[in-house]
Scaffold this active site. Structure first.
Site, short mmCIF file in Angstrom:
data_model
loop_
_atom_site.label_atom_id
_atom_site.label_comp_id
_atom_site.label_asym_id
_atom_site.label_seq_id
_atom_site.Cartn_x
_atom_site.Cartn_y
_atom_site.Cartn_z
N ARG A 91 43.24 4.08 84.89
CA ARG A 91 42.36 3.87 86.04
C ARG A 91 43.17 3.45 87.26
O ARG A 91 44.03 2.57 87.17
CB ARG A 91 41.31 2.81 85.71
CG ARG A 91 40.42 3.28 84.57
CD ARG A 91 39.25 2.39 84.31
NE ARG A 91 38.55 2.90 83.13
CZ ARG A 91 37.49 2.31 82.58
NH1 ARG A 91 37.00 1.19 83.10
NH2 ARG A 91 36.91 2.84 81.52
N ARG A 97 43.23 -6.41 83.94
CA ARG A 97 43.01 -5.23 84.77
C ARG A 97 44.32 -4.47 84.92
O ARG A 97 45.16 -4.83 85.74
CB ARG A 97 42.46 -5.66 86.14
CG ARG A 97 41.89 -4.54 86.98
CD ARG A 97 41.29 -5.06 88.27
NE ARG A 97 40.15 -5.94 88.01
CZ ARG A 97 38.90 -5.51 87.80
NH1 ARG A 97 38.63 -4.23 87.87
NH2 ARG A 97 37.93 -6.37 87.56
N GLU A 127 33.74 -9.18 81.00
CA GLU A 127 33.35 -7.91 80.36
C GLU A 127 34.43 -7.40 79.41
O GLU A 127 35.61 -7.34 79.75
CB GLU A 127 33.11 -6.86 81.44
CG GLU A 127 32.75 -5.50 80.85
CD GLU A 127 32.69 -4.39 81.89
OE1 GLU A 127 32.63 -4.70 83.10
OE2 GLU A 127 32.72 -3.23 81.48
N SER A 172 31.03 -2.11 77.33
CA SER A 172 29.90 -1.65 78.12
C SER A 172 29.21 -0.57 77.30
O SER A 172 29.85 0.40 76.91
CB SER A 172 30.42 -1.10 79.44
OG SER A 172 29.39 -0.98 80.37
N ARG A 217 41.82 -6.42 76.60
CA ARG A 217 41.02 -7.62 76.85
C ARG A 217 40.75 -8.38 75.56
O ARG A 217 40.66 -9.62 75.56
CB ARG A 217 39.71 -7.26 77.56
CG ARG A 217 39.97 -6.80 78.99
CD ARG A 217 38.72 -6.61 79.81
NE ARG A 217 39.08 -6.21 81.17
CZ ARG A 217 38.23 -6.05 82.18
NH1 ARG A 217 36.94 -6.25 81.98
NH2 ARG A 217 38.65 -5.70 83.37
#
Length: 423
Positions: A262, A277, A349, A352, A391
């Site tokens: 990403r 991130r 988070e 999802s 994560r």
RNA sequence: GGAAGGAUGGGUGAGUCCGGCUGAAACCGCUCGACUCGAAAUCGAGUAGAUACCUAACCGUGUCUCGAGGGUUCGAAUCCCUCUCCUUCCGCCA
């Protein structure tokens, strides 16, 4: 993508849903105008084409009978020219319409809370209790560097910012987590495993909704129509692109490991420390293709499947329902799983889980036949992270850290790690 | 990277040289029916998708689609151009 007919017949609903997402619905006015224009042109061009088809048959017939067809051919030349004119206009209108259609987001399910930002997300349930530390705990990047299992500096040197080396027990933990999750989903939750390509073409990216709106969030390969995948959702959902499935094949459950890439455009300065991130991270994804009536049940199930990973790892988490303003473009309803991170003093988070209903299926052309001789319908697609590996690793480092700087390996990972403590 | 061949409905596969009578033979599969106590076998019928109009809905009618896009033509699966993908052989490579 929504169904054109549906939009036409439910203008107010679509407008309201866009408003709830915090978007302007001016595109809908253009839609209405273009849609009418399109059908008008279509009617005219089809009339003419019909005339041409009938005449062409006739010409063939007469010619075989040896008659002179010159006058007829001359007449049809004119008809053909007019068809061409209409076709050009039609193409313009349809391209315009397509552009609008691809920009209209999915309609949030009625159970989704209306809200503007993530502050309006509602907590559905919590699991586990955040640990009380009786010593000064550290953030995962400090733990990782001190144990020499995370190397940020060299990641930046070799590639750039937001790239990290995992070393020794860190690398093994990463790999162990991937295997643990895949084993859980395949052996206990009924998913079949896929190992997908890590690049996909623009048709696939459009199918799942990354394109055309979110091109800047992805890494594009030069001189090719390929993008690095931002999630395994893309290749796995597109597996059945432009296919018609038999009813008894459903539901299909797939789980896949992939690296995810990403660009994190617009995230400058956010979470710049640690591995929360990154431009590249690993993830085990779950993807489902289901009967339309079942999709909201399946959403609950896929969420539970993701939750079980956290439960088995003993990581405290909460489940939130994303509000209309926070909901992603393609989703009708999304649950986020948020894991407790002591150093952040909050839940972040880690998964999802979304029901896209027919939104992706319509774009990607994934259909099924409800009855053997019946017409086709779009399947509903869902996906959920189960889980984001990086994560999870950060959460383990922070939640399982000891006063001496070591990290206890969660019980379920010991068979994968071969050790019970990282020192 | 070089050379050759190919892409047609759920599958196999004809049609492409010589454009119209082919939205597409034949076979397989699938669905329904007959036969049967039931099944197999056999026989009969049906069996692409999209879209516009009509309809309460079913039905019906039209249009488009033979890898994708463009061109020639009154008319293209069929002729021409570009692209994509697949197969085989050679080279190279983990």
């Amino acid at each position: 993508m929504l169904d054109m007919k549906f939009i036409r017949e439910n203008m107010e609903l679509v407008a309201e849903s866009m408003k709830n997402r915090g978007l302007k619905s001016t595109a809908l006015d253009d839609f209405e105008e273009l849609d009418e224009k399109r059908r008008d042109i279509l009617y005219n061009v089809e009339q003419l084409r019909h005339r041409r088809n009938v005449a062409s048959d006739k010409i063939g017939e007469l010619k075989r009978a040896g008659e002179d067809v010159t006058p007829m051919i001359n007449e049809m030349k004119d008809v053909s020219d007019r068809i061409k004119e209409y076709e050009e206009k039609l193409k313009e209108v349809e391209e315009e319409l397509e552009k609008i259609l691809l920009g209209i987001p999915n309609i949030p399910h009625e159970s989704v809370p209306v809200g503007e930002t993530e502050d309006d997300n509602t907590v559905v349930r919590k699991w586990g209790k955040p640990r009380e530390f009786d010593f000064e705990f550290k953030p995962h990047w400090e733990i990782g560097e001190e144990l020499d299992i995370l190397d940020f500096e060299r990641g930046a040197k070799v590639t750039g910012t937001r790239f990290t080396f995992l070393k020794g027990a860190g690398a093994r933990l990463e790999r162990g987590l991937i295997n643990f999750m895949l084993d859980l989903h395949t052996k206990e939750h009924g998913y079949s495993e896929i190992f997908p390509p890590f690049m996909a073409n623009s048709a696939s990216m459009t199918g799942t909704g990354q394109l055309p709106k979110f091109a800047k969030d992805m890494f594009k390969i030069e001189n090719n129509d390929y993008y690095l995948i931002p999630t395994a959702e893309v290749p796995v959902t597109n597996l059945y692109q432009e296919e018609i499935l038999e009813a008894e094949q459903l539901p299909i459950y797939h789980t896949a490991y992939s690296a995810c890439f990403r660009a994190e455009a617009g995230a400058h300065g956010r979470d710049s420390r640690g591995i929360i991130r990154q431009h590249q991270f690993n993830k085990v994804e779950m993807v489902k293709f289901v009967h339309p009536e079942e999709s909201f049940n399946e959403l609950e199930k896929i969420t539970n499947d993701a939750e079980e990973v956290l439960q088995k790892l003993g990581l405290p988490y909460q489940v939130v329902t994303l509000c209309t303003g926070d909901l992603t473009f393609s989703s009708a309803k999304t649950y986020d799983l948020e894991v407790w991170l002591p150093a952040y003093d909050t839940y972040r988070e880690i998964s999802s889980c979304s029901n896209f209903e027919a939104f992706q299926a319509r774009r990607a052309g994934i259909r099924y036949r409800p009855e053997p001789d019946a017409g086709t319908e779009y399947v509903h697609t869902l996906n959920g992270s189960g889980l984001a590996i990086g994560r999870t690793l950060a959460a383990i480092l922070e939640n399982y850290q000891n006063e001496d700087g070591s990290v206890t390996v969660p019980e379920v990972l010991r068979p994968y790690m071969g050790i019970d403590k990282i020192t």
